[in-house]
Each structure stands twice: as structure tokens, then as C-alpha cells.
Design an enzyme around this catalytic site. Sequence first.
Site, PDB file in Angstrom:
ATOM      1  N   ARG A 189       1.201  10.323  68.000  1.00 13.88           N
ATOM      2  CA  ARG A 189       2.785  10.381  67.773  1.00 13.88           C
ATOM      3  C   ARG A 189       3.415   9.361  68.582  1.00 13.88           C
ATOM      4  NH1 ARG A 189       1.291  15.996  67.342  1.00 13.88           N
ATOM      5  NH2 ARG A 189       0.908  16.428  65.250  1.00 13.88           N
ATOM      6  N   LYS A 245      11.950  -2.480  64.541  1.00 13.02           N
ATOM      7  CA  LYS A 245      11.478  -2.116  63.282  1.00 13.02           C
ATOM      8  C   LYS A 245      10.037  -2.309  63.146  1.00 13.02           C
ATOM      9  CE  LYS A 245      15.244  -2.666  60.134  1.00 13.02           C
ATOM     10  NZ  LYS A 245      16.090  -3.568  59.024  1.00 13.02           N
ATOM     11  N   GLU A 268      15.215 -17.813  59.315  1.00 10.33           N
ATOM     12  CA  GLU A 268      15.967 -16.753  59.904  1.00 10.33           C
ATOM     13  C   GLU A 268      16.908 -17.226  61.004  1.00 10.33           C
ATOM     14  OE1 GLU A 268      15.741 -13.602  59.735  1.00 10.33           O
ATOM     15  OE2 GLU A 268      14.071 -13.096  58.589  1.00 10.33           O
ATOM     16  N   LYS A 282      21.140 -10.208  67.895  1.00 10.93           N
ATOM     17  CA  LYS A 282      20.390  -9.224  67.403  1.00 10.93           C
ATOM     18  C   LYS A 282      20.446  -8.044  68.249  1.00 10.93           C
ATOM     19  CE  LYS A 282      16.650  -7.417  64.880  1.00 10.93           C
ATOM     20  NZ  LYS A 282      15.493  -7.651  63.884  1.00 10.93           N
ATOM     21  N   GLU A 300      20.409   1.348  61.266  1.00 10.65           N
ATOM     22  CA  GLU A 300      20.748   0.689  60.316  1.00 10.65           C
ATOM     23  C   GLU A 300      21.685   1.506  59.274  1.00 10.65           C
ATOM     24  OE1 GLU A 300      18.152  -2.520  58.654  1.00 10.65           O
ATOM     25  OE2 GLU A 300      19.094  -1.766  56.545  1.00 10.65           O
ATOM     26  N   ARG A 326      23.731  -2.933  61.016  1.00  8.69           N
ATOM     27  CA  ARG A 326      22.337  -3.773  61.343  1.00  8.69           C
ATOM     28  C   ARG A 326      21.763  -4.185  59.825  1.00  8.69           C
ATOM     29  NH1 ARG A 326      17.043  -1.852  64.600  1.00  8.69           N
ATOM     30  NH2 ARG A 326      15.663  -3.614  63.882  1.00  8.69           N
ATOM     31  N   ASN A 358      19.777  -8.384  57.145  1.00  6.81           N
ATOM     32  CA  ASN A 358      19.102  -8.523  55.823  1.00  6.81           C
ATOM     33  C   ASN A 358      19.791  -9.644  55.005  1.00  6.81           C
ATOM     34  OD1 ASN A 358      17.049  -6.589  56.528  1.00  6.81           O
ATOM     35  ND2 ASN A 358      18.507  -5.089  56.417  1.00  6.81           N
ATOM     36  N   HIS A 392      17.857 -11.135  52.223  1.00 10.50           N
ATOM     37  CA  HIS A 392      16.450 -10.490  52.164  1.00 10.50           C
ATOM     38  C   HIS A 392      16.292  -9.831  50.903  1.00 10.50           C
ATOM     39  CE1 HIS A 392      16.336 -11.580  56.247  1.00 10.50           C
ATOM     40  NE2 HIS A 392      15.308 -10.917  56.563  1.00 10.50           N
ATOM     41  N   HIS A 433      12.567 -10.676  49.855  1.00 10.29           N
ATOM     42  CA  HIS A 433      11.522  -9.872  49.735  1.00 10.29           C
ATOM     43  C   HIS A 433      10.827  -9.884  48.456  1.00 10.29           C
ATOM     44  CE1 HIS A 433      12.542  -7.187  53.458  1.00 10.29           C
ATOM     45  NE2 HIS A 433      12.143  -8.293  53.735  1.00 10.29           N
ATOM     46  N   HIS A 449       8.005 -15.765  54.839  1.00  9.31           N
ATOM     47  CA  HIS A 449       9.196 -14.756  54.930  1.00  9.31           C
ATOM     48  C   HIS A 449      10.394 -15.768  55.159  1.00  9.31           C
ATOM     49  CE1 HIS A 449      11.641 -11.387  55.595  1.00  9.31           C
ATOM     50  NE2 HIS A 449      11.992 -11.877  56.965  1.00  9.31           N
TER      51      HIS A 449
END
Length: 337
Positions: free
Chosen positions: A112, A134, A176, A204, A214, A218, A222, A225, A229, A241
Site C-alpha cells: 500500500r 503521476k 514535451e 511543472k 488535476e 494541471r 496535457n 495529449h 494519446h 510520446h
Amino acid sequence: MAFREVQVDLGERSYPVVVGRGARARLVGLIPPDARKAAVVTQERIPWSVDTAIEQKTFLIGGDETAKEMATVESLCRGFAEWGLHRGDVVVAVGGGVVTDVGGFAAAVYHRGVAVVHVATTLLAQIDAAIGGKTGVNLPEGKNLVGAFWQPAGVVCDTETLDTLPDRERRSGLGEMAKYRFLGVEGLEDMGLDDAVAACVQAKADVVGIDERESGRRALLNYGHTLGHALETSGSYELTHGEAVGVGMVFAAHLARRLGRVDDARVALHEQLVAGYGLAVRPPRQRRPEDLVALMRRDKKSVNGDLTFILDGPGGLEVVDGVDQRAVEATLAELLS
Ligand code: GLY
């Protein structure tokens, strides 16, 4: 040696990002003091080793984006258990975004949650993936659909590791980097590498510090993206990417123009910047618009399956929900023609 240090401010979960040539020498100082074992997650092709100054064992994962799957996380966690990694120990992820995403996710769920330190060895990981907590894996249905927010205890961005980066991966990172221009970071093209990496990390960190989960700003990280994606997934990750994000940003600019949000000059700036980094500005011809639209409806930003994009406009980037499918299809057709 003087390194640049950027703090990600998250109260008691704050952590430093150390940037510079040779910065991996600072790794030991980022390992939680009570950790007795370090599980080093990396890939065979990564030519950088680390010394954690405690008992360590290396766990290799597959070499490309296809390793970013649930099976890899299970196999890592089983390896950790067999070796006797305990809750007070640490995972050290050494590599690019695939390694930091998968290693970070394994750390988030094993017992955990055990501490993780990222040693980012690609430009893309240094300016994006390794910062901000993330973590996750892909499903056949889409990219990054399973994951957790799990902040690292520290991040090392050793710019010396970029010396060995294949050209294509370096360009992918530049995709990026181009994104940060539209988030208000000026002059990146004129900076030295360490300063440029540190400036992106700072941008960032500023965003993550105010919107860790997010729920607002935030999401702007993206930019490019949504289509990016979809291009990655539909092409079985044959585009990297950053390549996909570059095309995605140019697409988003064309879509924004079609919706009356930006003018031709702004579209031209996107194309110039992305092409200037040696990246493609058009999607691969063989992609079918209907497949891309279906994938974009499954994007995590989408509310109720609406088409949701980060779009440029007079006030800068913003999240726009419920974009008309016809405008998306027409823009795709324009770029695929
Ligand atoms: N890569 C986008 C984010 O970390 O929020």
C-alpha cells in the site's frame, strides 16, 4: 558540484528535484534515511547504474511502452516480495517515462505504498514524467487508464544521461519541451540544457504545487495529449510520446482556429516551434479519423464521453469540454489530406 535544485511544494510531502550534469551523485541524499533495501527498477538498454549506498537489487522491465502494463506491475511486486522489500524501504526508478510510470505505480501499490525516488534518464522524464507523482500503466483500451498519484521522495535529473540518448528519444523530449512554451515558459531555445530542464521542472513544480490532483490548472500540462494519446494507442506505440504530443499540439491549434479561438499566426507559431524541434506536424496518413475520435472520447479528461481538449485562445490555454465532433473530424481531415 553546483546543481540546480527545484522544490515541489506539497507540504510535508514536498521534495527536491536535483538537475545537472552528474546529479546522480546526489541520489544517496534522497533515499529515506530509514530504508534498508533499494529495489532498482530499470531496463536493460539503460546504460546508467546507480549507487544507493544500501543493499540494492536490480529489477528489469521490458524495453518499450508495451512494458507499461499491469502484468509488469504484478511481476515487479512479486519480485519485491520474494526479495523481502519492506514498507520502510525504497524503490529507485532509473530510466525514462515508462520506468518512472511503472516503477512509481509498483511503489504506490506494493505494501500500500513504499517510497520511490526517480532517476530520470530521458529528456521527457526529466521535464515531465518523473515530476508530479503521476504513475500508472496502459490498458489495451487506452493510455494511462490505470494509475495512482504517488509523489516521489526526490527526483534526480542528471543531464549527463542525455548524452547517450538516441536522437529519436531526444526529439521526443523536445515535443514535451515545446509544450512549456504555450504554458508561458519563454526563451527555452536560447538556454543551455541544464537551465532549460530546470526551467521546465520549475514550471511543472509550480503547477503541481497548486493542483496536485488535476482538478484545474494541471490539466493544461496535457496540451496536445488528447490526440497525442489516441495516435500512440491507435498505432501500437509506433510513434513516441513526444512525437505524438507534437502532432497533437499542432492539431489542437488548427482546431482552435476552426473554433475561432486563435488566428493563423498562432497556428503558424505552433507549426514552426514543433517543426523547429525536428518533429512531424501532421498525423500519420493511415490513421482513421473515426478510430481517433473513439479513442479521444475515452481520454481521462473527457467528462461523460464528451470530446475534451486543451485549447489555446486569447487568454492562453484552457480546458474545453463538449467540442463538436464535426469540428474535430473536419480538422483531422484537413491534417490527414
Ligand atoms: N504529464 C502531465 C502531468 O503530469 O500532469
